[in-house]
Write a protein that holds these residues in place. Structure first.
Motif, PDB file in Angstrom:
ATOM      1  N   PRO A 609      49.403  43.541  26.514  1.00 27.64           N
ATOM      2  CA  PRO A 609      48.164  44.284  26.269  1.00 27.64           C
ATOM      3  C   PRO A 609      47.110  43.930  27.316  1.00 27.64           C
ATOM      4  O   PRO A 609      47.084  42.809  27.832  1.00 27.64           O
ATOM      5  CB  PRO A 609      47.744  43.806  24.871  1.00 27.64           C
ATOM      6  N   PRO A 610      46.251  44.872  27.677  1.00 29.05           N
ATOM      7  CA  PRO A 610      45.207  44.574  28.678  1.00 29.05           C
ATOM      8  C   PRO A 610      44.257  43.507  28.158  1.00 29.05           C
ATOM      9  O   PRO A 610      43.841  43.540  26.989  1.00 29.05           O
ATOM     10  CB  PRO A 610      44.516  45.925  28.869  1.00 29.05           C
ATOM     11  N   PRO A 611      43.885  42.542  28.983  1.00 20.87           N
ATOM     12  CA  PRO A 611      43.015  41.455  28.516  1.00 20.87           C
ATOM     13  C   PRO A 611      41.568  41.931  28.407  1.00 20.87           C
ATOM     14  O   PRO A 611      41.142  42.857  29.104  1.00 20.87           O
ATOM     15  CB  PRO A 611      43.166  40.403  29.615  1.00 20.87           C
ATOM     16  N   ARG A 641      38.882  47.727  37.037  1.00 22.18           N
ATOM     17  CA  ARG A 641      38.749  48.322  35.704  1.00 22.18           C
ATOM     18  C   ARG A 641      38.192  49.739  35.794  1.00 22.18           C
ATOM     19  O   ARG A 641      38.575  50.618  35.015  1.00 22.18           O
ATOM     20  CB  ARG A 641      37.845  47.445  34.839  1.00 22.18           C
ATOM     21  N   LEU A 642      37.278  49.957  36.729  1.00 23.51           N
ATOM     22  CA  LEU A 642      36.722  51.300  36.892  1.00 23.51           C
ATOM     23  C   LEU A 642      37.819  52.291  37.278  1.00 23.51           C
ATOM     24  O   LEU A 642      37.871  53.414  36.739  1.00 23.51           O
ATOM     25  CB  LEU A 642      35.623  51.274  37.951  1.00 23.51           C
ATOM     26  N   ARG A 643      38.685  51.908  38.194  1.00 26.80           N
ATOM     27  CA  ARG A 643      39.782  52.802  38.572  1.00 26.80           C
ATOM     28  C   ARG A 643      40.703  53.067  37.381  1.00 26.80           C
ATOM     29  O   ARG A 643      41.179  54.188  37.189  1.00 26.80           O
ATOM     30  CB  ARG A 643      40.590  52.182  39.720  1.00 26.80           C
ATOM     31  N   GLN A 644      40.958  52.024  36.595  1.00 23.82           N
ATOM     32  CA  GLN A 644      41.797  52.224  35.429  1.00 23.82           C
ATOM     33  C   GLN A 644      41.146  53.175  34.436  1.00 23.82           C
ATOM     34  O   GLN A 644      41.813  54.043  33.857  1.00 23.82           O
ATOM     35  CB  GLN A 644      42.087  50.869  34.764  1.00 23.82           C
ATOM     36  N   ALA A 645      39.841  53.015  34.256  1.00 17.79           N
ATOM     37  CA  ALA A 645      39.135  53.888  33.307  1.00 17.79           C
ATOM     38  C   ALA A 645      39.133  55.344  33.771  1.00 17.79           C
ATOM     39  O   ALA A 645      39.174  56.270  32.952  1.00 17.79           O
ATOM     40  CB  ALA A 645      37.702  53.384  33.116  1.00 17.79           C
ATOM     41  N   LEU A 650      45.958  52.565  40.998  1.00 22.32           N
ATOM     42  CA  LEU A 650      45.410  51.255  41.314  1.00 22.32           C
ATOM     43  C   LEU A 650      45.524  50.991  42.806  1.00 22.32           C
ATOM     44  O   LEU A 650      46.502  51.388  43.452  1.00 22.32           O
ATOM     45  CB  LEU A 650      46.150  50.159  40.537  1.00 22.32           C
ATOM     46  N   PRO A 651      44.558  50.299  43.375  1.00 23.53           N
ATOM     47  CA  PRO A 651      44.629  49.987  44.799  1.00 23.53           C
ATOM     48  C   PRO A 651      45.650  48.883  45.056  1.00 23.53           C
ATOM     49  O   PRO A 651      46.094  48.178  44.138  1.00 23.53           O
ATOM     50  CB  PRO A 651      43.215  49.510  45.115  1.00 23.53           C
ATOM     51  N   ALA A 652      46.021  48.745  46.309  1.00 22.26           N
ATOM     52  CA  ALA A 652      46.859  47.605  46.676  1.00 22.26           C
ATOM     53  C   ALA A 652      46.058  46.325  46.460  1.00 22.26           C
ATOM     54  O   ALA A 652      44.841  46.294  46.642  1.00 22.26           O
ATOM     55  CB  ALA A 652      47.288  47.719  48.138  1.00 22.26           C
ATOM     56  N   PRO A 653      46.724  45.245  46.053  1.00 21.05           N
ATOM     57  CA  PRO A 653      45.987  43.992  45.847  1.00 21.05           C
ATOM     58  C   PRO A 653      45.339  43.532  47.142  1.00 21.05           C
ATOM     59  O   PRO A 653      45.938  43.643  48.218  1.00 21.05           O
ATOM     60  CB  PRO A 653      47.069  43.018  45.365  1.00 21.05           C
ATOM     61  N   PRO A 654      44.113  43.026  47.085  1.00 25.00           N
ATOM     62  CA  PRO A 654      43.383  42.683  48.313  1.00 25.00           C
ATOM     63  C   PRO A 654      43.790  41.313  48.849  1.00 25.00           C
ATOM     64  O   PRO A 654      44.250  40.434  48.119  1.00 25.00           O
ATOM     65  CB  PRO A 654      41.933  42.676  47.853  1.00 25.00           C
ATOM     66  N   HIS A 655      43.594  41.151  50.150  1.00 28.83           N
ATOM     67  CA  HIS A 655      43.711  39.838  50.778  1.00 28.83           C
ATOM     68  C   HIS A 655      42.313  39.249  50.917  1.00 28.83           C
ATOM     69  O   HIS A 655      41.349  39.964  51.213  1.00 28.83           O
ATOM     70  CB  HIS A 655      44.378  39.969  52.149  1.00 28.83           C
ATOM     71  N   LEU A 656      42.182  37.934  50.715  1.00 30.35           N
ATOM     72  CA  LEU A 656      40.867  37.309  50.623  1.00 30.35           C
ATOM     73  C   LEU A 656      40.730  36.155  51.606  1.00 30.35           C
ATOM     74  O   LEU A 656      41.712  35.474  51.935  1.00 30.35           O
ATOM     75  CB  LEU A 656      40.613  36.789  49.200  1.00 30.35           C
ATOM     76  N   LEU A 682      47.909  44.491  39.090  1.00 31.01           N
ATOM     77  CA  LEU A 682      48.089  44.617  40.529  1.00 31.01           C
ATOM     78  C   LEU A 682      49.222  43.745  41.048  1.00 31.01           C
ATOM     79  O   LEU A 682      49.782  44.023  42.108  1.00 31.01           O
ATOM     80  CB  LEU A 682      46.790  44.262  41.270  1.00 31.01           C
ATOM     81  N   LEU A 683      49.548  42.684  40.335  1.00 27.30           N
ATOM     82  CA  LEU A 683      50.656  41.814  40.713  1.00 27.30           C
ATOM     83  C   LEU A 683      51.580  41.655  39.515  1.00 27.30           C
ATOM     84  O   LEU A 683      51.122  41.639  38.363  1.00 27.30           O
ATOM     85  CB  LEU A 683      50.157  40.437  41.169  1.00 27.30           C
TER      86      LEU A 683
END
Length: 878
Positions: A609-611, A641-645, A650-656, A682-683
């Motif tokens: 379930p989504p947290p 969350r905004l994209r999910q709503a 979903l975007p690709a997971p970002p590199h930081l 995302l992962l």
């Protein structure tokens, strides 16, 4: 004449400028069904071959029977009278000579007086008279049958080994017509003879001074010619023979298993003589073709077919008894029985592999067209296309199964006589010492003749021992050329390894022109394979459980690595499920499989379930300070969350980029980021893999890129955390910097390739990380989110100390906290660049614990072991 005996003697070439003809292989102990449907043993078959090659006289020798003959002319020539008649100037016709020799052959029987020694100069206790033990007379072959071998009846004659060698030498001494000597059991003769030195002298003299037009044939029950030579060498009594065989190029004759035509003759012989029944004449060709693909002799098949009794011969019956694979015995176009399919039908029944099926259909059509044109006498001037194949793909995608089907397809098309598959790995052929790799490769090829040599895992090119590997490649290329009508080689491996294999020698690309790509199985095919395995194990399930298994398989496919096992992974999962089910149900095996039987590691792949917001950032909330870090990570979570709503992809997971001094929680936050991105979808796994320069940069050329790829593959579907990433581009010395730049270049390529399955977090000091980004033009565009980690203040560090001590059950009083703060301030002032922030807390807490233990030891009446005092904190360093 060899055609009269079948294809197993088609390669027999006598003489050819060599003193010895070696006959070897699994067929030397077999019988042979000729075109006249008579069944002969090897002695009789060789007699026909030698007579067809104009050998008028043939002598045989074995350890059990030192000297024997199959026709009266040959036997008569071994006697002085017969030799005189044969050597006389009249040169009588074969018929009259046969009559004379038959008459001479009766010498020594009860009707013609005592037998005499064969050489006039030999004498015994009774002069030239030979004394034999009583026994039935040995019947001489009648003159009318002088062109056919007689039976071997009668007891073995008493003949000493030295006398045998002398007789054979005399037999080959200036014969009037072509003469042959056959050692039918060379191994036992060479090992057990009492005349080792005379026999070696015989071989040596013949090799140096003999007339090679007169064949000397050695029959070995060995699988390869090299094995024959090695056996002779191992005896140490025949150095001349061993040396000659070692350098002898030809002729050596491999007698293998029967082909389709010979087994057809065997079936008809058994049908006419023993009443063998045929189930369906229309499928007989296909059944016999499948029989010819098995490594069995005529003797084996005769015994098996006779054991059928009144049961008709059919592919289904032979397959049911385990004598043929389930694919045997089906006529194309006819209704298939249970499990009876042609190679093409088996291929169509395999789940997935659509590109492979398409390629093989096209290949089959081309080969069939070439065969039809060849039968019409057209297109014979063109060089035939190479039949060798490359299979490129990951493990578990059916390469071995398809190789077996290719062998069957080639056999059905008439390209291969047996179509069996011999499976080896390339490194199995590479020996550890000079001169050992070539025999290993030759032995593998010999086993695969008339079938397919499947060389799996063609890896290791360019690694340790490349010279030995090149020996194997050169041997394979030579045999592929010399055995082009009897051998198909299929090389298989990962796509990039296939390219390395082809680059090892220019001849490989010319011979391997057909490349078939094996993609990873899609989730629905993997799901089908898993369910088939569970069904084969006897398990049952409902639709809901099957749907949940599909979710697991889909997640496994989405998180696969380059070495993903495909069907092998499904078998492993099925076996684990079966074990869990067996433990749960005990003796009640009627219970179906449920998701309770899924191992825990696979349950984690099921979507949860989504947290809620509190659970999502709970790890960060538990950390001291880091307000700016929480803000940046919270903004990232809000965007997702905004994209999910909005229902967007979903975007690709970002590199930081994490910039800041050491000890500010970068590793802990990286671990939390992995879990948060996993919870947001995302992962898939969200695990953390830590790496430094020492893990990624090697000391030698060519080793850095594989290290980087290995680290990336380990971090797939999670986070690769590179601490002090700037050190990659600031290695010691020019060479170290070059290797570091190679690591960065490889990392950029891997980040692009796995952009939807990988998060890379690079950490370090701010100024050095700016230089790191300038080290490669692709870095700045890929690290899209920068998170600043400020140094901890004194109050934050004291809070970290309080929480760390509390986790161990200790209590900090205000006095202790105040003195610890002063100690931390002093540490920062003394070495601001080397101050470790939260890392200093670990050392401080260890020191306080040691001082507390010392204080309690000197004051045994103290009962409170959990409270620190100000004295437990070291004095601030000045």
């Amino acid at each position: 004449m060899t055609g009269r005996l079948g294809s197993r003697f088609a390669d027999l070439r006598l003489g050819a400028g060599e003193p010895f003809t070696v006959v070897y292989g699994p067929g030397v102990d077999d019988t042979f069904v000729g075109a006249d449907y008579r069944e002969r043993n090897l002695d009789a078959a060789l007699w026909h071959v030698l007579r067809a090659e104009s050998c008028a006289y043939v002598a045989y020798s074995s350890q059990r029977r030192p000297l024997y003959f199959l026709d009266p002319q040959s036997e008569a020539r071994s006697r002085p009278a017969g030799r005189a008649a044969a050597d006389g100037p009249s040169r009588a016709s074969d018929a009259s000579a046969g009559a004379t020799e038959a008459s001479d052959a009766s010498e020594g029987t009860g009707s013609a007086g005592p037998a005499l020694m064969r050489h006039a100069r030999l004498r015994g206790p009774l002069g030239r008279v030979v004394v034999r033990p009583p026994g039935p007379p040995r019947d001489a072959a009648p003159a009318a049958e002088s062109t056919a071998p007689s039976a071997e009846g009668g007891p073995p004659r008493a003949l000493s080994d030295p006398f045998t060698v002398m007789t054979l030498s005399g037999y080959l001494a200036n014969p009037p017509r072509r003469t042959a000597v056959v050692f039918t059991e060379a191994e036992s003769t060479l090992r057990h003879t009492d005349a080792t030195r005379p026999l070696d002298t015989f071989f040596s003299d013949w090799a140096r001074h003999g007339d090679y037009d007169h064949p000397v044939v050695l029959v070995f029950a060995r699988p390869t010619f090299d094995a024959c030579v090695e056996y002779v060498e191992s005896l140490h009594g025949y150095p001349a023979l061993a040396a000659r065989l070692r350098r002898q190029a030809a002729p050596a004759v491999h007698v293998g298993f029967p082909d389709e035509a010979e087994l057809h003759r065997l079936v008809q012989r058994l049908r006419l003589r023993h009443g063998l029944r045929i189930g369906d004449w229309r499928e007989l060709d296909t059944v016999v073709r499948a029989m010819a693909a098995q490594p069995l002799t005529v003797k084996n098949w005769r015994s098996r077919l006779l054991s059928l009794g009144e049961t008709p011969l059919s592919g289904q019956e032979l397959a049911g008894r385990g004598w043929l694979p389930r694919s045997a015995g089906h006529r194309p176009g006819a209704p298939a029985g249970p499990g009876i399919r042609t190679a093409e039908e088996q291929l169509a029944d395999l789940p997935g592999l659509e590109p492979v099926k398409t390629h093989l259909r096209r290949l089959r059509s081309r080969i069939a067209a070439e065969r039809r044109l060849d039968d019409l006498g057209r297109g014979t001037g063109a060089e035939p296309a190479s039949p060798h194949l490359l299979f490129a793909g990951p493990p578990g995608t059916g390469k071995t199964t398809v190789a077996r089907l290719v062998g069957e397809m080639y056999r059905e098309l008439g390209m291969l006589r047996r179509g069996h598959v011999v499976e080896v790995r390339l490194d199995d052929l590479v020996a550890g010492y000079v001169g050992q790799s070539t025999p290993l490769a030759n032995a593998a090829v010999n086993d695969a003749l008339d079938g397919v040599l499947f060389v799996d895992e063609v890896h290791g090119v360019g690694e340790e021992g490349p010279g030995f590997l090149m020996d194997v490649i050169r041997t394979l290329l030579a045999r592929m050329e010399n055995e082009r009508d009897r051998l198909v080689v299929i090389a298989a491996g990962y796509p990039e390894k296939i390219d390395e294999f082809l680059a090892a020698d220019l001849g490989l690309a010319r011979r391997f022109r057909e490349r078939i790509a094996f993609p990873d199985y899609p989730p629905d095919v993997l799901h089908t394979i898993l369910l088939r395995y569970l069904a084969a194990r006897g398990l049952r399930w409902d639709d809901a459980s099957a749907d949940r298994l599909l979710e697991v398989v889909t997640a496994l496919h989405a998180t696969r690595r380059p070495d993903f096992g495909n069907a092998g992974t499904m078998r492993d999962l099925g076996e684990q499920i079966f074990t869990e089910w067996a433990v749960r149900v005990g003796e009640d095996t009627e219970q179906p499989f449920t998701m309770d039987d899924l191992p825990e590691e696979y349950r984690a792949l099921l979507p949860g379930p989504p947290p809620d917001d509190g659970a999502l950032l709970s790890d960060l909330d538990g950390m001291v300070g880091l307000a700016s870090v929480r803000e940046a990570i919270t903004d990232l979570a809000d965007r997702i969350r905004l994209r999910q709503a909005r229902g967007r992809r979903l975007p690709a997971p970002p590199h930081l980029l994490f910039t800041g001094p050491p000890g500010t929680g970068k590793t802990s936050v990286a671990r939390s980021v992995g879990g948060m991105l996993r919870d947001l979808g995302l992962l898939r796994r969200g695990h953390l893999v830590e790496a430094t320069r020492a893990d990624l940069v090697a000391e030698y050329v060519g080793q850095t890129a594989p290290r980087v790829r290995e680290a990336v593959h380990e971090a797939l579907d999670g986070v690769l955390f590179i601490d002090e990433a700037y050190s990659l581009t600031s290695g010691s010395g020019i060479q170290g910097a070059d290797f570091g730049r190679e690591a960065v270049d490889t990392l950029v390529r891997e980040m692009e390739h796995w952009n939807d399955r990988l998060v890379v977090i690079a950490a370090g000091y701010p100024r050095e990380m700016d230089e790191f980004l300038r080290g490669n033009s692709g870095l700045a565009s890929r690290f899209t989110l920068r998170v600043e980690f400020p140094a901890y203040g004194t109050e934050e560090l004291v809070e970290v100390l309080r929480r760390s001590a509390g986790a161990e059950g200790y209590v900090l009083t205000p006095e202790v906290a105040e003195r610890a703060g002063r100690w931390l301030d002093a540490r920062r002032r003394i070495d601001p660049g080397g101050f470790g922030n939260a890392r200093e807390i670990r050392g401080l807490l260890a020191t306080m614990e040691a001082r507390l233990a010392r204080r309690l030891r000197t004051a045994p009446t103290t009962t409170d072991h959990s409270a620190f005092t100000a004295d437990d904190v070291p004095a601030p360093v000045r």
